[in-house]
Write an enzyme that holds these catalytic residues in place. Structure first.
Site, PDB file in Angstrom:
ATOM      1  CE  LYS A   1      -9.090   0.878   3.653  1.00 28.12           C
ATOM      2  NZ  LYS A   1      -9.628  -0.020   2.466  1.00 28.12           N
TER       3      LYS A   1
ATOM      4  NE  ARG B   1      -3.732  -1.955   0.293  1.00 26.47           N
ATOM      5  CZ  ARG B   1      -4.532  -1.040   0.479  1.00 26.47           C
ATOM      6  NH1 ARG B   1      -4.338   0.174   1.175  1.00 26.47           N
ATOM      7  NH2 ARG B   1      -5.461  -0.910  -0.482  1.00 26.47           N
TER       8      ARG B   1
ATOM      9  NE  ARG C   1     -13.185   4.015  -5.043  1.00 27.00           N
ATOM     10  CZ  ARG C   1     -12.510   3.380  -4.246  1.00 27.00           C
ATOM     11  NH1 ARG C   1     -12.797   3.644  -2.969  1.00 27.00           N
ATOM     12  NH2 ARG C   1     -11.399   2.655  -4.491  1.00 27.00           N
TER      13      ARG C   1
ATOM     14  NE  ARG D   1      -8.739   4.768  -6.269  1.00 20.59           N
ATOM     15  CZ  ARG D   1      -8.576   4.335  -5.226  1.00 20.59           C
ATOM     16  NH1 ARG D   1      -8.979   4.837  -4.121  1.00 20.59           N
ATOM     17  NH2 ARG D   1      -8.100   3.083  -5.049  1.00 20.59           N
TER      18      ARG D   1
ATOM     19  NE  ARG E   1      -8.008  -1.398  -5.525  1.00 21.17           N
ATOM     20  CZ  ARG E   1      -9.076  -0.807  -6.180  1.00 21.17           C
ATOM     21  NH1 ARG E   1      -9.071  -0.651  -7.443  1.00 21.17           N
ATOM     22  NH2 ARG E   1      -9.838   0.015  -5.434  1.00 21.17           N
TER      23      ARG E   1
HETATM   24  P1  ADP Z   1      -8.181   0.609  -2.048  1.00 23.09           P
HETATM   25  O1  ADP Z   1      -8.402   0.647  -0.576  1.00 23.09           O
HETATM   26  O2  ADP Z   1      -9.694   1.295  -2.487  1.00 23.09           O
HETATM   27  O3  ADP Z   1      -7.800  -0.244  -2.665  1.00 23.09           O
HETATM   28  P2  ADP Z   1      -6.181   2.472  -1.379  1.00 23.09           P
HETATM   29  O4  ADP Z   1      -6.285   4.144  -1.912  1.00 23.09           O
HETATM   30  O5  ADP Z   1      -6.224   2.335  -0.115  1.00 23.09           O
HETATM   31  O6  ADP Z   1      -7.644   2.060  -2.135  1.00 23.09           O
HETATM   32  O7  ADP Z   1      -5.042   2.111  -2.357  1.00 23.09           O
HETATM   33  C1  ADP Z   1      -4.808   2.127  -3.508  1.00 23.09           C
HETATM   34  C2  ADP Z   1      -3.653   1.466  -4.306  1.00 23.09           C
HETATM   35  O8  ADP Z   1      -2.340   1.740  -3.626  1.00 23.09           O
HETATM   36  C3  ADP Z   1      -3.469  -0.197  -3.752  1.00 23.09           C
HETATM   37  O9  ADP Z   1      -4.095  -1.210  -4.627  1.00 23.09           O
HETATM   38  C4  ADP Z   1      -2.013  -0.636  -3.733  1.00 23.09           C
HETATM   39  O10 ADP Z   1      -1.385  -0.771  -4.821  1.00 23.09           O
HETATM   40  C5  ADP Z   1      -1.413   0.858  -3.265  1.00 23.09           C
HETATM   41  N1  ADP Z   1      -1.351   0.817  -1.766  1.00 23.09           N
HETATM   42  C6  ADP Z   1      -1.723   1.800  -0.880  1.00 23.09           C
HETATM   43  N2  ADP Z   1      -1.469   1.363   0.514  1.00 23.09           N
HETATM   44  C7  ADP Z   1      -0.378   0.422   0.354  1.00 23.09           C
HETATM   45  C8  ADP Z   1       0.294  -0.164   1.444  1.00 23.09           C
HETATM   46  N3  ADP Z   1       0.187   0.062   2.586  1.00 23.09           N
HETATM   47  N4  ADP Z   1       1.197  -1.229   0.824  1.00 23.09           N
HETATM   48  C9  ADP Z   1       1.329  -1.498  -0.334  1.00 23.09           C
HETATM   49  N5  ADP Z   1       0.627  -0.911  -1.273  1.00 23.09           N
HETATM   50  C10 ADP Z   1      -0.229   0.123  -1.076  1.00 23.09           C
END
Ligand code: ADP
Length: 187
Positions: A17, A92, A131, A133, A144
Site C-alpha cells: 500500500k 483500519r 523489509r 522495519r 498485525r
Molecule cells: P503495516 O500496514 O505494514 O502494518 P503501517 O505503517 O500502516 O504498517 O502501520 C504500522 C502500525 O501503526 C500498525 O501496526 C498500528 O500499530 C499503527 N497504526 C497505523 N495506522 C493506524 C490506524 N489507522 N489505527 C490504529 N493504529 C494504526
C-alpha cells in the site's frame, strides 16, 4: 463539493500500500497520507502522540481510535489536502471508517472509492520479514496479520456494501500493480 482524487488504500500489512500510494499520489499531485508513517515520525520525535502510541505499534496492536481520529482530522484540514489525497493505513477498523464518513461530510469532501490490494498471508510474511522495519519481527507480524483479519478486513465489506470498493491483485511485480491501480482511476 471540492474536486480532486480521493482514495482509500486497503490491504494487509506488506501488501505494498505504502509504495503504491506514494507513486499514485505523486502522479496525481496530491498528498499521500500514511497514519503508520505519521506515527513512526511522532515516535522518533518523542511527541506526546508518539509516546502514547509507541507501546501499541511495537506490539502490532492498533493505536486507540481517540489518538488516530484527532490526527486524521487535523491532517485532512491542512491546505495541501483540500484538492485530494490518498489515505494509507486509515481507516483500519469499522468505527474509523464511520468517523471518516462524518468527517468528510463536515469538510464537504467525498471519497471516490476504496481500493483493496489483495495479497495472501504467506506472501505477506515473506515480504515483511525481508523489509526489516523495527516492527517487522515474527511475533509482531503475526499479531498485525491477526489484527488485520479481525478488525481491518471488515472495512472491506463496509465499502463494498456502499458500492465503493475496487480490488486489485497485489501479488504481481510492482509496475504491473501500479498499472492496474492507474486503470482503476480512469475506469
Ligand atoms: P503495516 O500496514 O505494514 O502494518 P503501517 O505503517 O500502516 O504498517 O502501520 C504500522 C502500525 O501503526 C500498525 O501496526 C498500528 O500499530 C499503527 N497504526 C497505523 N495506522 C493506524 C490506524 N489507522 N489505527 C490504529 N493504529 C494504526
Amino acid at each position: 463539493m471540492a474536486q480532486g482524487t480521493r482514495l482509500i488504500f486497503l490491504g494487509p500489512p506488506g501488501a505494498g500500500k505504502g509504495t503504491q500510494a506514494q507513486v499514485l499520489a505523486a502522479d496525481c499531485k496530491i498528498p499521500h497520507i500514511s497514519t503508520g508513517e505519521i506515527l513512526r515520525q511522532a515516535i522518533s520525535d518523542k511527541t506526546v502522540l508518539g509516546i502514547k502510541a509507541k507501546g501499541f505499534v511495537d506490539k502490532g496492536e492498533l493505536v486507540p481510535d481517540n489518538l488516530i481520529l484527532d490526527l486524521i482530522r487535523e491532517r485532512l484540514k491542512q491546505a495541501d489536502a483540500a484538492d485530494g489525497w490518498i489515505l494509507d493505513g486509515f481507516p483500519r477498523n469499522v468505527s474509523q471508517a464511520e468517523f471518516l464518513g462524518v468527517l468528510l461530510n463536515e469538510l464537504e469532501q467525498s471519497c471516490d472509492f476504496a481500493i483493496n490490494l489483495e495479497v495472501s498471508d504467506d506472501v505477506l510474511i515473506d515480504r515483511l520479514l525481508g523489509r526489516g522495519r523495527k516492527d517487522d519481527n515474527r511475533s509482531t507480524i503475526a499479531r498485525r496479520l491477526e489484527v488485520y483479519h479481525e478488525q481491518t478486513a471488515p472495512v472491506i465489506h463496509f465499502y463494498e456494501s456502499q458500492d465503493a470498493l475496487k480490488s486489485v491483485d497485489g501479488d504481481r511485480p510492482m509496475d504491473e500493480v501500479t498499472e492496474a491501480l492507474k486503470a482503476c482511476l480512469v475506469n
